[in-house]
Design a protein around this motif. Structure first.
Motif, PDB file in Angstrom:
ATOM      1  N   GLY A 120       0.837  -1.202   0.000  1.00 25.25           N
ATOM      2  CA  GLY A 120       0.000   0.000   0.000  1.00 25.25           C
ATOM      3  C   GLY A 120       0.868   1.247   0.000  1.00 25.25           C
ATOM      4  N   LYS A 121       1.909   1.246   0.806  1.00 25.62           N
ATOM      5  CA  LYS A 121       2.814   2.404   0.865  1.00 25.62           C
ATOM      6  C   LYS A 121       3.513   2.588  -0.474  1.00 25.62           C
ATOM      7  N   PHE A 122       3.882   1.491  -1.101  1.00 24.89           N
ATOM      8  CA  PHE A 122       4.538   1.545  -2.407  1.00 24.89           C
ATOM      9  C   PHE A 122       3.640   2.253  -3.421  1.00 24.89           C
ATOM     10  N   LEU A 123       2.368   1.904  -3.423  1.00 23.94           N
ATOM     11  CA  LEU A 123       1.445   2.534  -4.377  1.00 23.94           C
ATOM     12  C   LEU A 123       1.257   4.009  -4.054  1.00 23.94           C
ATOM     13  N   ASP A 124       1.247   4.357  -2.736  1.00 17.54           N
ATOM     14  CA  ASP A 124       1.131   5.765  -2.332  1.00 17.54           C
ATOM     15  C   ASP A 124       2.260   6.574  -2.924  1.00 17.54           C
ATOM     16  N   ILE A 125       3.489   6.024  -2.763  1.00 16.46           N
ATOM     17  CA  ILE A 125       4.659   6.773  -3.238  1.00 16.46           C
ATOM     18  C   ILE A 125       4.582   6.949  -4.745  1.00 16.46           C
ATOM     19  N   GLN A 126       4.109   5.910  -5.455  1.00 21.08           N
ATOM     20  CA  GLN A 126       4.025   6.033  -6.920  1.00 21.08           C
ATOM     21  C   GLN A 126       3.041   7.119  -7.307  1.00 21.08           C
ATOM     22  N   LYS A 127       1.908   7.188  -6.581  1.00 21.35           N
ATOM     23  CA  LYS A 127       0.910   8.219  -6.896  1.00 21.35           C
ATOM     24  C   LYS A 127       1.471   9.597  -6.651  1.00 21.35           C
ATOM     25  N   TYR A 128       2.197   9.749  -5.532  1.00 24.03           N
ATOM     26  CA  TYR A 128       2.796  11.044  -5.186  1.00 24.03           C
ATOM     27  C   TYR A 128       3.794  11.440  -6.263  1.00 24.03           C
ATOM     28  N   GLN A 129       4.577  10.437  -6.743  1.00 21.88           N
ATOM     29  CA  GLN A 129       5.593  10.695  -7.758  1.00 21.88           C
ATOM     30  C   GLN A 129       4.939  11.163  -9.051  1.00 21.88           C
ATOM     31  N   ASP A 130       3.835  10.519  -9.388  1.00 24.63           N
ATOM     32  CA  ASP A 130       3.151  10.951 -10.613  1.00 24.63           C
ATOM     33  C   ASP A 130       2.722  12.399 -10.506  1.00 24.63           C
ATOM     34  N   ARG A 131       2.305  12.775  -9.270  1.00 24.72           N
ATOM     35  CA  ARG A 131       1.868  14.155  -9.095  1.00 24.72           C
ATOM     36  C   ARG A 131       3.021  15.127  -9.174  1.00 24.72           C
ATOM     37  N   MET A 132       4.160  14.843  -8.567  1.00 22.86           N
ATOM     38  CA  MET A 132       5.226  15.840  -8.426  1.00 22.86           C
ATOM     39  C   MET A 132       6.213  15.810  -9.585  1.00 22.86           C
ATOM     40  N   ARG A 133       6.655  14.615  -9.975  1.00 18.63           N
ATOM     41  CA  ARG A 133       7.656  14.483 -11.039  1.00 18.63           C
ATOM     42  C   ARG A 133       8.907  15.307 -10.796  1.00 18.63           C
ATOM     43  N   ALA A 134       9.443  15.238  -9.589  1.00 17.61           N
ATOM     44  CA  ALA A 134      10.717  15.915  -9.282  1.00 17.61           C
ATOM     45  C   ALA A 134      11.632  14.899  -8.598  1.00 17.61           C
ATOM     46  N   GLU A 135      12.802  15.324  -8.177  1.00 16.56           N
ATOM     47  CA  GLU A 135      13.785  14.397  -7.597  1.00 16.56           C
ATOM     48  C   GLU A 135      13.791  14.456  -6.074  1.00 16.56           C
ATOM     49  N   GLY A 136      14.097  13.347  -5.455  1.00 14.95           N
ATOM     50  CA  GLY A 136      14.227  13.303  -3.988  1.00 14.95           C
ATOM     51  C   GLY A 136      15.079  12.099  -3.614  1.00 14.95           C
ATOM     52  N   LEU A 137      15.895  12.215  -2.586  1.00 12.47           N
ATOM     53  CA  LEU A 137      16.843  11.129  -2.285  1.00 12.47           C
ATOM     54  C   LEU A 137      16.604  10.543  -0.901  1.00 12.47           C
ATOM     55  N   CYS A 182      11.193   7.995  -1.814  1.00 14.22           N
ATOM     56  CA  CYS A 182      10.977   6.971  -0.801  1.00 14.22           C
ATOM     57  C   CYS A 182      11.243   7.528   0.586  1.00 14.22           C
ATOM     58  N   SER A 183      11.765   8.769   0.650  1.00 15.18           N
ATOM     59  CA  SER A 183      12.044   9.334   1.963  1.00 15.18           C
ATOM     60  C   SER A 183      10.767   9.617   2.733  1.00 15.18           C
ATOM     61  N   ARG A 184       9.618   9.559   2.029  1.00 20.09           N
ATOM     62  CA  ARG A 184       8.355   9.765   2.733  1.00 20.09           C
ATOM     63  C   ARG A 184       8.104   8.650   3.735  1.00 20.09           C
ATOM     64  N   GLU A 185       8.458   7.427   3.367  1.00 27.71           N
ATOM     65  CA  GLU A 185       8.201   6.292   4.267  1.00 27.71           C
ATOM     66  C   GLU A 185       9.483   5.825   4.908  1.00 27.71           C
ATOM     67  N   GLU A 186      10.428   6.761   5.099  1.00 27.98           N
ATOM     68  CA  GLU A 186      11.765   6.388   5.588  1.00 27.98           C
ATOM     69  C   GLU A 186      11.707   5.655   6.916  1.00 27.98           C
ATOM     70  N   GLU A 187      10.968   6.199   7.869  1.00 27.58           N
ATOM     71  CA  GLU A 187      11.000   5.586   9.198  1.00 27.58           C
ATOM     72  C   GLU A 187      10.371   4.208   9.181  1.00 27.58           C
ATOM     73  N   TYR A 188       9.371   3.983   8.292  1.00 28.17           N
ATOM     74  CA  TYR A 188       8.779   2.648   8.208  1.00 28.17           C
ATOM     75  C   TYR A 188       9.815   1.637   7.737  1.00 28.17           C
ATOM     76  N   ILE A 189      10.634   2.075   6.755  1.00 30.62           N
ATOM     77  CA  ILE A 189      11.636   1.143   6.202  1.00 30.62           C
ATOM     78  C   ILE A 189      12.793   0.949   7.173  1.00 30.62           C
ATOM     79  N   GLN A 190      13.165   1.993   7.932  1.00 21.06           N
ATOM     80  CA  GLN A 190      14.296   1.879   8.851  1.00 21.06           C
ATOM     81  C   GLN A 190      14.042   0.839   9.932  1.00 21.06           C
ATOM     82  N   ARG A 191      12.725   0.580  10.186  1.00 18.58           N
ATOM     83  CA  ARG A 191      12.411  -0.437  11.192  1.00 18.58           C
ATOM     84  C   ARG A 191      12.975  -1.801  10.807  1.00 18.58           C
ATOM     85  N   PHE A 192      13.127  -2.006   9.476  1.00 16.50           N
ATOM     86  CA  PHE A 192      13.545  -3.334   9.028  1.00 16.50           C
ATOM     87  C   PHE A 192      15.033  -3.403   8.688  1.00 16.50           C
ATOM     88  N   ARG A 193      15.787  -2.400   9.101  1.00 13.25           N
ATOM     89  CA  ARG A 193      17.227  -2.427   8.820  1.00 13.25           C
ATOM     90  C   ARG A 193      17.996  -2.504  10.130  1.00 13.25           C
TER      91      ARG A 193
END
Lengths: 344, 357
Positions: A120-137, A182-193
């Motif tokens: 679900g988070k993956f699809l959220d990020i894709q939708k956001y990306q479609d809206r913005m179309r800019a770079e983020g690291l 993907c920095s939007r869901e950074e803390e969610y992913i950091q839980r698994f590292r």
């Protein structure tokens, strides 16, 4: 009415019952007992009960119940009940028999719900990306990191999963990382590292000492199987080695022992550059050679850089060999050998 | 390629012309001379090396050059000087002795070479009571073997030297006065029972006739500390035999005295092969004991050290040239340093390590 039964039918089938289930009240009672026991222990050791930590408990137990067992997990231990009793899931269905979770009938409900949320988070990020179309690291981690392994994932989900499932999950997380934003869901992913700890920081280095005639030298000690050795490595040498006052060619006539002595110098490419004097007692021929090798490696630590020290540690030069002679057991001839079996 | 060869080899095969500039270089002994001069003289491992490499190459080293220098300067009119080579195990004493003896043979001296005196005091299968002297013991096998090799080395001299008295071997055999020494040697070889006495006779004759006018005699003994040490041989009543009770040893001890002129005595003291000595002993005093030291005193000690850097380098190059070092790491710089460390510049240790590379 007495129904015909036999004792075999009335016996409990222990294997079919599954692992022992602990009820919530039981676990709560254990936690209370643990806290009270912790306070008693603090009083016994003369420490403050309020600020008594787990390290203090470990030290106290090791002092009060000394054990000579080699296996660390077999020694007496006192820990919080959550760490001792395995985590169990609460009952998943209500009184009417209907399960709470919507994915209960998949069999691995926590795993599939985790995959569902992550996607679900993956699809959220894709939708956001479609809206913005800019770079983020993604923020780069300076330390070494690694993904969680299957055992750690099982611990979080309280549910057994297979290697294949774990692999699918990690692949999904890496797909998320590959997207910008993907920095939007950074803390969610950091839980698994998890970070990797660097082992070599634990090694302490002897400082270089200087002799009367301005020659730098350094000492090291080593032990192997009841042989102890102290080595003194001098700089600006020609490769002369003296053991207990005797030349090493005469002390170790066997080639294998001299190869052991040579290993630390050869590894660091410093064969003809150092002189060495060592004293060694105890053990046999091989044990003395091994003890001197460890002592030399430790003495050479003060002459080298950190990267070289890490490579030495990985080569196994700095690890003391824990193998000792196994004790003989009663009823057997040696440590493993039994007496000859006679039929009569 | 000429230039690498020139570094560690020299074409000078006469030891008399070896000088300081040849130190560290290998010189070849022509095969014909190997058979005549050293039928039994070379150490066992060196003989195997000769067979493998098809040539006898000896390294020129300082102790041997020193010895040859002394021999050249020695005055035949003076009593014979005794030289003792000593050093740690495996540093090259036996080979230095052989180098000096090669020089003497080319200078036309008479060579009396005992390859290993330790062989005479241990592991003797047959021990007979001596026919000549009742308290002493004979060793027929060793004596006959030694006489055969002695004959091969000094053919020429055996015809020239004549006996000075009559020797009676048994009721029907005797050697007249004035017969060539070769006959005594043949007698010893043929009649094994009298071999030890034949050896004694030969030694006595040579010593008596070594005057400044005639030939020059060099006595080369490897392991001279065996003559004054202990033996492992036992009599029938299980008591240990003293070395002086053996005929061969008794006669050889007489040779070691410096009451004759016109020659030299070169000896080595070695721990390898000696019985009842600790392996850390290498000085002459420790190995000879009080008795031996007094008997050999005064002597000229010559110490034989391990390889120097230049000598090690040249030995390494020789092995590479002969394709003896097969391992690919042996050809690198690090491999050479490893060999240097593991052998600690000891010639015997280096040879043993390279043996399986």
């Amino acid at each position: 009415r007495l129904v015909c039964t036999s004792s075999t039918l009335q016996r409990k089938n222990i294997a079919a019952a599954g692992p022992e289930k602990y009820t919530q009240e039981f676990i709560k009672k254990q936690i209370e007992e643990f806290n009270i026991g912790k306070r008693h222990l603090a009083n016994m050791m003369g420490e403050d009960p309020e600020t008594f930590t787990q390290e203090g408990i470990d030290r106290a137990i090791a002092y009060l119940f000394p054990s000579g067992l080699f296996e660390k997990r077999a020694r007496p231990v006192m820990k919080h009940p959550d760490e001792i009793f395995p985590k169990q899931r609460a009952v998943q269905w209500g009184e009417d028999g209907r399960p709470f979770h919507f994915l209960f009938y998949t069999g691995k409900q926590s795993y599939y719900s985790l995959m569902h949320d992550t996607f679900g988070k993956f699809l959220d990020i894709q939708k956001y990306q479609d809206r913005m179309r800019a770079e983020g690291l993604f923020s780069q981690d300076t330390k070494q990191v690694r993904w969680m392994i299957k055992e750690e994932l099982e611990e979080i989900l309280v549910q057994p999963i297979s290697d294949h499932d774990c692999l699918r999950f990690i692949q999904l997380l890496e797909r998320i990382l590959a997207l910008p934003y993907c920095s939007r869901e950074e803390e969610y992913i950091q839980r698994f590292r998890r970070t990797l700890e660097v082992q070599s920081k634990k090694q302490k280095i002897e400082p270089l000492q200087y002799d009367e005639s301005e020659v730098a030298f350094s000492t090291g000690e080593g032990r192997r199987k009841t042989a102890t050795a102290t080595a003194r490595v001098l700089d600006n040498g020609a490769g002369k080695i003296t053991v207990n006052g005797v030349d090493y060619l005469h002390y170790f006539p066997v080639l294998q022992d001299r190869e052991q002595l040579m290993f630390p110098f050869q590894f660091l490419d410093r064969l003809g550059k150092h002189d060495m004097e060592c004293k060694v007692t105890g053990g046999g021929r091989s044990a003395q050679a091994g003890a001197i090798r460890l002592a030399t490696a430790r003495a050479l630590l003060s002459f080298i850089t950190e990267n070289e020290m890490e490579s030495m540690r990985q080569a196994g030069l700095l690890t003391p060999d824990p193998r000792v002679k196994e004790r003989q057991k009663p009823g057997q001839e040696g440590a493993r050998r039994r007496f000859t079996w006679n039929k009569r | 390629m000429e230039s690498p060869r020139a570094v560690f080899r020299t074409s000078e095969w006469d030891p008399a012309n070896h000088g300081d500039q040849h130190v560290g270089q290998f010189y070849t002994i022509p095969p014909s001379q190997v058979k005549t001069v050293f039928p039994h003289g070379l150490p066992h491992r060196f003989q195997q090396q000769i067979k493998t490499f098809n040539e006898a190459c000896v390294m020129v080293r300082k102790p041997a050059l020193e010895l040859i220098g002394y021999l050249k300067k020695a005055d035949p009119a003076h009593p014979s000087v005794r030289y003792v080579l000593y050093g740690e195990r495996g540093t090259g004493k036996s080979l230095s002795l052989c180098h000096a003896l090669h020089h003497c043979s080319l200078q036309d001296w008479l060579i009396l070479h005992i390859p290993d005196a330790h062989l005479w005091v241990k592991n003797c299968k047959e021990l007979m009571p001596s026919s000549y002297h009742r308290a002493r013991f004979d060793q027929p096998i060793e004596s006959s073997v030694w006489l055969k090799n002695f004959r091969v080395t000094n053919e020429r001299f055996l015809k020239q030297i004549k006996t000075s008295q009559k020797y009676v071997w048994s009721k029907r055999e005797f050697t007249d006065e004035g017969r060539p020494l070769g006959e005594i040697v043949d007698q010893g070889v043929a009649r094994v029972k009298n071999a030890s006495d034949a050896v004694g006779v030969v030694l006595k004759e040579l010593k008596a006739q070594a005057r400044p006018g005639s030939y020059r005699l060099v006595v080369g003994v490897d392991g001279v500390n065996a003559l004054w040490g202990q033996t492992t041989l036992r009599k029938e009543d299980r008591s240990l035999i003293d070395p002086s009770e053996l005929t061969l040893v008794h006669n050889l001890r007489k040779m070691m005295k410096n009451d004759w002129c016109g020659g030299a005595v070169i000896a080595t003291v070695t721990q390898t092969g000696s019985v009842f000595t600790p392996s850390s002993a290498y000085l002459p005093q420790e190995l000879l004991g009080k008795e031996g030291f007094d008997a050999l005193d005064p002597f000229l000690p010559v110490s034989v050290p391990a390889y120097s850097e230049k000598e090690f380098e040249s030995c390494y190059q020789y092995y590479r040239d002969r394709r003896w070092i097969q391992h690919h790491r042996g050809h690198t710089e690090e491999g050479k340093k490893e060999l240097l460390f593991l052998s600690s510049s000891n010639p015997a240790a280096l040879e043993r390590i390279c043996a399986f590379l």
